[in-house]
Design a protein around this motif. Structure first.
Motif, PDB file in Angstrom:
ATOM      1  N   ARG A  33       0.848  -1.189   0.000  1.00  0.00           N
ATOM      2  CA  ARG A  33       0.000   0.000   0.000  1.00  0.00           C
ATOM      3  C   ARG A  33       0.880   1.235   0.000  1.00  0.00           C
ATOM      4  NH1 ARG A  33      -5.648  -0.957   3.054  1.00  0.00           N
ATOM      5  NH2 ARG A  33      -6.207  -2.760   1.801  1.00  0.00           N
ATOM      6  N   TYR A  34       0.452   2.215  -0.777  1.00  0.00           N
ATOM      7  CA  TYR A  34       1.197   3.462  -0.938  1.00  0.00           C
ATOM      8  C   TYR A  34       0.341   4.626  -0.465  1.00  0.00           C
ATOM      9  CZ  TYR A  34       4.229   0.757  -4.060  1.00  0.00           C
ATOM     10  OH  TYR A  34       5.087  -0.171  -4.594  1.00  0.00           O
ATOM     11  N   SER A  35       0.965   5.552   0.280  1.00  0.00           N
ATOM     12  CA  SER A  35       0.252   6.742   0.742  1.00  0.00           C
ATOM     13  C   SER A  35       0.837   7.983   0.076  1.00  0.00           C
ATOM     14  CB  SER A  35       0.328   6.859   2.268  1.00  0.00           C
ATOM     15  OG  SER A  35       1.663   6.813   2.702  1.00  0.00           O
ATOM     16  N   LYS A  36      -0.041   8.955  -0.171  1.00  0.00           N
ATOM     17  CA  LYS A  36       0.372  10.171  -0.885  1.00  0.00           C
ATOM     18  C   LYS A  36       1.248  11.034   0.013  1.00  0.00           C
ATOM     19  CE  LYS A  36      -2.976  12.400  -2.846  1.00  0.00           C
ATOM     20  NZ  LYS A  36      -3.892  13.317  -3.547  1.00  0.00           N
ATOM     21  N   VAL A  37       2.365  11.512  -0.530  1.00  0.00           N
ATOM     22  CA  VAL A  37       3.286  12.325   0.258  1.00  0.00           C
ATOM     23  C   VAL A  37       3.470  13.731  -0.296  1.00  0.00           C
ATOM     24  CG1 VAL A  37       4.565  10.423   1.299  1.00  0.00           C
ATOM     25  CG2 VAL A  37       5.280  11.293  -0.905  1.00  0.00           C
ATOM     26  N   ILE A  38       3.328  13.930  -1.591  1.00  0.00           N
ATOM     27  CA  ILE A  38       3.592  15.255  -2.145  1.00  0.00           C
ATOM     28  C   ILE A  38       2.892  15.416  -3.491  1.00  0.00           C
ATOM     29  CG2 ILE A  38       5.704  14.682  -3.416  1.00  0.00           C
ATOM     30  CD1 ILE A  38       6.873  17.341  -2.324  1.00  0.00           C
ATOM     31  N   ASP A  39       2.522  16.652  -3.776  1.00  0.00           N
ATOM     32  CA  ASP A  39       1.957  17.003  -5.080  1.00  0.00           C
ATOM     33  C   ASP A  39       2.924  17.949  -5.767  1.00  0.00           C
ATOM     34  OD1 ASP A  39      -0.297  15.604  -4.328  1.00  0.00           O
ATOM     35  OD2 ASP A  39      -1.433  17.387  -3.784  1.00  0.00           O
ATOM     36  N   LYS A  40       3.196  17.696  -7.034  1.00  0.00           N
ATOM     37  CA  LYS A  40       4.051  18.585  -7.819  1.00  0.00           C
ATOM     38  C   LYS A  40       3.249  19.112  -8.988  1.00  0.00           C
ATOM     39  CE  LYS A  40       8.447  16.359  -6.790  1.00  0.00           C
ATOM     40  NZ  LYS A  40       9.653  15.763  -7.348  1.00  0.00           N
ATOM     41  N   ARG A  41       3.202  20.425  -9.132  1.00  0.00           N
ATOM     42  CA  ARG A  41       2.477  21.033 -10.236  1.00  0.00           C
ATOM     43  C   ARG A  41       3.489  21.580 -11.238  1.00  0.00           C
ATOM     44  NH1 ARG A  41      -2.610  22.738 -10.914  1.00  0.00           N
ATOM     45  NH2 ARG A  41      -3.093  22.300  -8.742  1.00  0.00           N
ATOM     46  N   LYS A  49       3.147  12.135  -5.746  1.00  0.00           N
ATOM     47  CA  LYS A  49       4.108  11.111  -5.331  1.00  0.00           C
ATOM     48  C   LYS A  49       3.512  10.326  -4.172  1.00  0.00           C
ATOM     49  CE  LYS A  49       8.904  10.275  -4.007  1.00  0.00           C
ATOM     50  NZ  LYS A  49      10.210  10.878  -3.727  1.00  0.00           N
ATOM     51  N   TRP A  50       3.606   9.003  -4.260  1.00  0.00           N
ATOM     52  CA  TRP A  50       3.102   8.091  -3.245  1.00  0.00           C
ATOM     53  C   TRP A  50       4.264   7.212  -2.786  1.00  0.00           C
ATOM     54  CZ3 TRP A  50      -2.475   7.633  -2.625  1.00  0.00           C
ATOM     55  CH2 TRP A  50      -3.201   8.413  -3.521  1.00  0.00           C
ATOM     56  N   LEU A  64       5.820   5.592  -6.096  1.00  0.00           N
ATOM     57  CA  LEU A  64       5.221   5.687  -7.417  1.00  0.00           C
ATOM     58  C   LEU A  64       4.694   7.088  -7.623  1.00  0.00           C
ATOM     59  CD1 LEU A  64       1.869   5.654  -7.051  1.00  0.00           C
ATOM     60  CD2 LEU A  64       2.294   3.250  -6.654  1.00  0.00           C
ATOM     61  N   TYR A  65       4.407   7.418  -8.879  1.00  0.00           N
ATOM     62  CA  TYR A  65       3.811   8.699  -9.237  1.00  0.00           C
ATOM     63  C   TYR A  65       2.511   8.454  -9.974  1.00  0.00           C
ATOM     64  CZ  TYR A  65       7.889  11.584  -8.108  1.00  0.00           C
ATOM     65  OH  TYR A  65       8.895  12.243  -7.455  1.00  0.00           O
TER      66      TYR A  65
END
Length: 78
Positions: A33-41, A49-50, A64-65
Motif C-alpha cells: 500500500r502506498y500513501s500520498k506524500v507530495i503534489d508537484k504542479r 508522489k506516493w 510511485l507517481y
C-alpha cells in the motif's frame, strides 16, 4: 540484443485505490500500500508522489507517481 527502446512505457501491474481506516486515500499495488506524500504542479499537470507505507524498522524505498489518478511511474525495491 533484447530490451525496450528508450522511452518505452513502463508496464504497471494492476492496482486499485482504497481508503485507510483513517479515511486517507491509498493505492494498493503488488501486495503493498502506498500513501500520498507530495503534489508537484508543472504547467497544467499535477503529479502526485506516493510512498510505500510498509511499516517496518526501515522505511521502504519504493514509491510511485500518479497523474490524473493513473499510475505512471513505479520505482524502488521493498
Amino acid at each position: 540484443g533484447e530490451g525496450g527502446a528508450v522511452g518505452d512505457a513502463q508496464e504497471i501491474p494492476p492496482y486499485e485505490y482504497v481508503t485507510s481506516f483513517r479515511g486517507n486515500p491509498l493505492i494498493s499495488l503488488g501486495g503493498y500500500r502506498y500513501s500520498k506524500v507530495i503534489d508537484k504542479r508543472r504547467k497544467n499537470v499535477v503529479k502526485h508522489k506516493w510512498r510505500c507505507s510498509n511499516q517496518g524498522f526501515i522505511k521502504c524505498a519504493a514509491y510511485l507517481y500518479t497523474i490524473e489518478d493513473e499510475v505512471v511511474l513505479l520505482r524502488g525495491d521493498h
